[in-house]
Design an enzyme around this catalytic site. Structure first.
Site, PDB file in Angstrom:
ATOM      1  N   ASP A  98       0.799  -1.229   0.000  1.00  0.00           N
ATOM      2  CA  ASP A  98       0.000   0.000   0.000  1.00  0.00           C
ATOM      3  C   ASP A  98       0.834   1.283   0.000  1.00  0.00           C
ATOM      4  O   ASP A  98       2.012   1.286   0.342  1.00  0.00           O
ATOM      5  CB  ASP A  98      -0.955   0.013   1.196  1.00  0.00           C
ATOM      6  CG  ASP A  98      -0.225  -0.124   2.534  1.00  0.00           C
ATOM      7  OD1 ASP A  98       0.751  -0.896   2.604  1.00  0.00           O
ATOM      8  OD2 ASP A  98      -0.620   0.550   3.507  1.00  0.00           O
ATOM      9  N   GLU A 156      -0.619  -1.992   5.132  1.00  0.00           N
ATOM     10  CA  GLU A 156       0.293  -1.941   6.289  1.00  0.00           C
ATOM     11  C   GLU A 156       0.219  -0.592   6.988  1.00  0.00           C
ATOM     12  O   GLU A 156       0.317  -0.499   8.213  1.00  0.00           O
ATOM     13  CB  GLU A 156       1.738  -2.226   5.852  1.00  0.00           C
ATOM     14  CG  GLU A 156       2.732  -2.353   7.009  1.00  0.00           C
ATOM     15  CD  GLU A 156       3.147  -1.021   7.618  1.00  0.00           C
ATOM     16  OE1 GLU A 156       3.283  -0.943   8.856  1.00  0.00           O
ATOM     17  OE2 GLU A 156       3.312  -0.043   6.866  1.00  0.00           O
TER      18      GLU A 156
HETATM   19 NI    NI Z   1       6.591   1.219   5.362  1.00  0.00          NI
END
Ligand code: NI
Length: 409
Positions: A98, A156
């Protein structure tokens, strides 16, 4: 389960290096394509499509749509050596995919084409490295035994894709024995690798607090409960938790990053809002800050006759590396950087990472791959609108993962 021997089994050392060097232009092309199309957590549709397309093209078994946009690729080795094992080993490699809500300020041909979204942490590189590893392994099945699972993880940066992927069973069937993962790292120069046993990154917790006082005229404070004065005392007192309560041998942070109150200089504000983050390494401190922060807020509010509302949440646990796996990764990485001086064990950071959830389930090692290069002006910090890294690190990342696969079992 883990061989820490420095000798690989029947592997031609130069072959790994030269094959990966040949792959370097592809790694750069994939990374740049991903960089141009950054997507936020759980919205990595184009990214997942790109990953799946490549895996399909290379004939690699994979499953898509795990925890919305996650993908797991499974590659089975065919090395013929007879092993004295109860079962074949399963090693997982994890990469996050991401991007961040940041407007890119780099003027490069591959700059982000998505307004207000940018790969400012290097996850585009992580995805490219994982793809490169998958490709290499699929072309060299005879160089390893056991199974490799490559986990392409969403979100994340938040709200966290690791936990839902684990809940979806990515560490099961076949059951993963150990996991490795890396973060390209601009706090380290290209050519170095940060590996350490134990805590690498901190636990991440957050809180939001509203102080409920009683507003009034700025010239008549005796008729009010001044939420600004109460909040100011709380901000100061919260700092004493790390300074006076936590064992000074431990590392911890309490940061109040936001404080909002008031509408006019001569009006006493009836409410003040603050929010902050808490970081620490020692898992035994879980729960401690939530309790202590509330005690401090409650005590100060009570002494002023104010009330409060507190919302406290635990986001990610600390990233704790297994000693055996950390030593294993170090023994492979040192052959890539070619000197023990290239291994940096003093690489801890109070930043957080949801790799920690995987490491709570299976032994593993998360490590930092040095990616800064001052001579190319590639040294901006992570999450900066001008963040970029030296793409030479991509091949190094693949080589470390490949060596881990070939020597794990
Ligand atoms: Ni990172």
């Amino acid at each position: 389960m883990v061989s820490t021997s420095s000798k690989p089994l029947n592997i031609d050392l130069s072959r790994i290096r030269s094959d990966i060097q040949a792959l370097q232009p592809q790694l750069v092309a994939w990374r740049r394509k991903l960089h141009q199309r950054p997507e936020l957590g759980f919205q990595e549709h184009l990214t997942a499509e790109f990953v799946a397309e490549k895996l399909q093209e290379w004939g690699i078994e994979h499953q898509t749509g795990i925890a919305k946009t996650g993908i797991v690729a499974t590659i089975r080795g065919q090395r013929s050596e007879v092993r004295q094992k109860e079962k074949e080993t399963v090693l997982a490699i994890r990469a996050d995919m991401d991007a961040l809500p940041i407007q890119e300020e780099n003027d490069v041909p591959y700059r982000s084409q998505h307004d207000g979204v940018m790969h400012a942490c290097g996850h585009d590189g992580h995805t490219a490295i994982a793809l490169g590893t998958a490709y290499y392994l699929s072309q060299h099945l005879d160089t390893f035994s056991g199974t490799v699972k490559i986990i392409f993880q969403p979100a994340e940066e938040g709200p966290g894709g690791a936990k839902p992927m684990i809940e979806a069973g990515v560490l099961k069937n076949p059951d993963v024995d150990a996991i490795v993962g890396l973060h390209l790292w601009n706090n380290l120069p290209l050519g170095t690798v940060g590996v350490r046993s134990g805590a690498l990154m901190a636990a991440v917790e957050k809180f939001h607090c509203t102080i409920l006082g009683k507003g009034g005229h700025g010239a008549m404070p005796h008729q009010t409960i001044d939420s600004v004065v109460v909040a100011a005392q709380i901000v100061n007192a919260l700092q004493t938790i790390v300074a006076r309560n936590v064992d000074p041998i431990e590392s911890a942070v309490v940061t109040v990053g936001e404080l909002h109150a008031g509408t006019a200089l001569n009006v006493i504000a009836d409410t003040a809002r603050m929010s902050g983050t808490v970081r620490y390494f020692n898992p035994k401190l879980e729960g401690y800050f939530a309790q202590r922060i509330e005690q401090v807020i409650a005590g100060i509010c009570q002494s002023h006759g104010a009330k409060y509302e507190l919302n406290y949440s635990h986001l990610y646990p600390p990233v704790i590396n297994d000693p055996g796996m950390a030593e294993f990764v170090r023994s492979q990485a040192v052959r890539v950087v070619e000197t023990p001086l290239g291994i940096v064990p003093e690489c801890q950071t109070m930043g957080g990472e949801d790799m920690s959830f995987f490491l709570q389930q299976v032994p593993g090692c998360y490590f930092f791959l040095g990616a800064a290069n001052l001579s190319k002006n590639l040294a901006y910090p992570h999450h900066h609108p001008r963040f970029d890294f030296d793409e030479t690190a991509l091949g190094m990342g693949v080589e470390i993962f490949v060596r881990c696969v070939e020597n794990f079992s």
